[in-house]
Design a protein around this motif. Structure first.
Motif, PDB file in Angstrom:
ATOM      1  N   LEU A 123       0.810  -1.222   0.000  1.00  0.00           N
ATOM      2  CA  LEU A 123       0.000   0.000   0.000  1.00  0.00           C
ATOM      3  C   LEU A 123       0.843   1.272   0.000  1.00  0.00           C
ATOM      4  CD1 LEU A 123      -2.643  -1.074   2.659  1.00  0.00           C
ATOM      5  CD2 LEU A 123      -3.041  -0.777   0.215  1.00  0.00           C
ATOM      6  N   ASP A 124       2.137   1.158  -0.231  1.00  0.00           N
ATOM      7  CA  ASP A 124       3.032   2.310  -0.113  1.00  0.00           C
ATOM      8  C   ASP A 124       2.672   3.461  -1.045  1.00  0.00           C
ATOM      9  OD1 ASP A 124       4.431   1.070   1.885  1.00  0.00           O
ATOM     10  OD2 ASP A 124       6.035   0.347   0.571  1.00  0.00           O
ATOM     11  N   GLY A 125       2.088   3.183  -2.208  1.00  0.00           N
ATOM     12  CA  GLY A 125       1.782   4.238  -3.170  1.00  0.00           C
ATOM     13  C   GLY A 125       0.395   4.838  -3.042  1.00  0.00           C
ATOM     14  N   LEU A 126      -0.336   4.514  -1.977  1.00  0.00           N
ATOM     15  CA  LEU A 126      -1.714   4.993  -1.822  1.00  0.00           C
ATOM     16  C   LEU A 126      -1.764   6.193  -0.883  1.00  0.00           C
ATOM     17  CD1 LEU A 126      -4.745   4.505  -2.433  1.00  0.00           C
ATOM     18  CD2 LEU A 126      -4.805   3.155  -0.326  1.00  0.00           C
ATOM     19  N   ALA A 127      -2.391   7.262  -1.347  1.00  0.00           N
ATOM     20  CA  ALA A 127      -2.619   8.446  -0.518  1.00  0.00           C
ATOM     21  C   ALA A 127      -4.072   8.430  -0.064  1.00  0.00           C
ATOM     22  CB  ALA A 127      -2.326   9.712  -1.317  1.00  0.00           C
ATOM     23  N   ALA A 128      -4.273   8.169   1.205  1.00  0.00           N
ATOM     24  CA  ALA A 128      -5.625   8.125   1.755  1.00  0.00           C
ATOM     25  C   ALA A 128      -5.995   9.520   2.235  1.00  0.00           C
ATOM     26  CB  ALA A 128      -5.696   7.120   2.900  1.00  0.00           C
ATOM     27  N   GLY A 129      -7.202   9.955   1.902  1.00  0.00           N
ATOM     28  CA  GLY A 129      -7.640  11.283   2.289  1.00  0.00           C
ATOM     29  C   GLY A 129      -8.151  11.336   3.708  1.00  0.00           C
ATOM     30  N   TRP A 130      -9.329  10.819   3.924  1.00  0.00           N
ATOM     31  CA  TRP A 130     -10.022  10.976   5.194  1.00  0.00           C
ATOM     32  C   TRP A 130      -9.729   9.844   6.174  1.00  0.00           C
ATOM     33  CZ3 TRP A 130     -15.553   9.481   6.443  1.00  0.00           C
ATOM     34  CH2 TRP A 130     -15.997  10.121   7.605  1.00  0.00           C
ATOM     35  N   LYS A 131      -9.747   8.602   5.684  1.00  0.00           N
ATOM     36  CA  LYS A 131      -9.562   7.445   6.558  1.00  0.00           C
ATOM     37  C   LYS A 131      -8.437   6.570   6.026  1.00  0.00           C
ATOM     38  CE  LYS A 131     -14.372   7.064   8.020  1.00  0.00           C
ATOM     39  NZ  LYS A 131     -15.532   6.187   8.076  1.00  0.00           N
TER      40      LYS A 131
END
Length: 165
Positions: A123-131
């Protein structure tokens, strides 16, 4: 062995491809016969229209984006949605690559991705916004593919789980 739910999904996709003009009547009949007589998941996947195997983008503004059963997962898959819920089930999918890249571009919709039991998730390349994403690493070895998830999520939440069997 091919499960009936997977066979039904393949038949529906062949019929949809015909309705959208991607197959001739003869091609549809041949692929339906192939899907109905397939003995293995690989034979079933071969009955799917070519676009099913190479499609790199799945997009919807709202509603539900759903992929499950015996579908062929491309090497790189982009999933784009403003409001839709996303359900990707890779547990019975045909994965021909040791690494699959899934790029998520999601607004407010939630996403659930079910990966094969022995898969590794990055999941290193994922930018999570709220949660933050919900994920617990599997304990069933690393003999399966690596699923790399990247992209950006807005207000929705990503949940990743390993298949139970």
């Amino acid at each position: 062995m091919v499960e009936e739910a997977d066979r039904d999904t393949a038949v529906r996709r062949v019929q949809e491809a015909y309705a959208q003009g991607h197959l001739t009547h003869q091609e549809m009949n041949e692929r339906l016969h192939q899907a109905l007589t397939a003995a293995t998941p690989g034979e079933l996947a071969a009955a799917l229209p070519d676009g099913e195997e190479r499609a790199g983008t799945i997009a919807a503004v709202s509603g539900l984006i759903l992929r499950r059963g015996a579908w062929r997962v491309p090497r790189t898959l982009k999933v784009e949605s403003a409001l839709a819920k996303v359900r990707l089930d890779l547990s019975r999918a045909i994965i021909d690559h040791p690494v699959v890249d899934i790029e998520l571009r999601l607004g407010t919709g939630a996403a659930l991705i079910t990966v094969p039991r022995a898969a590794t998730v990055d999941l290193d390349g994922l930018a999570a916004g709220w949660k933050d994403p919900r994920y617990r690493a599997g304990r069933h070895g690393t003999a399966g593919p690596t699923i790399r998830i990247s992209g950006a999520m807005g207000l929705g939440r990503l949940t990743i789980r390993h298949a139970r069997r």
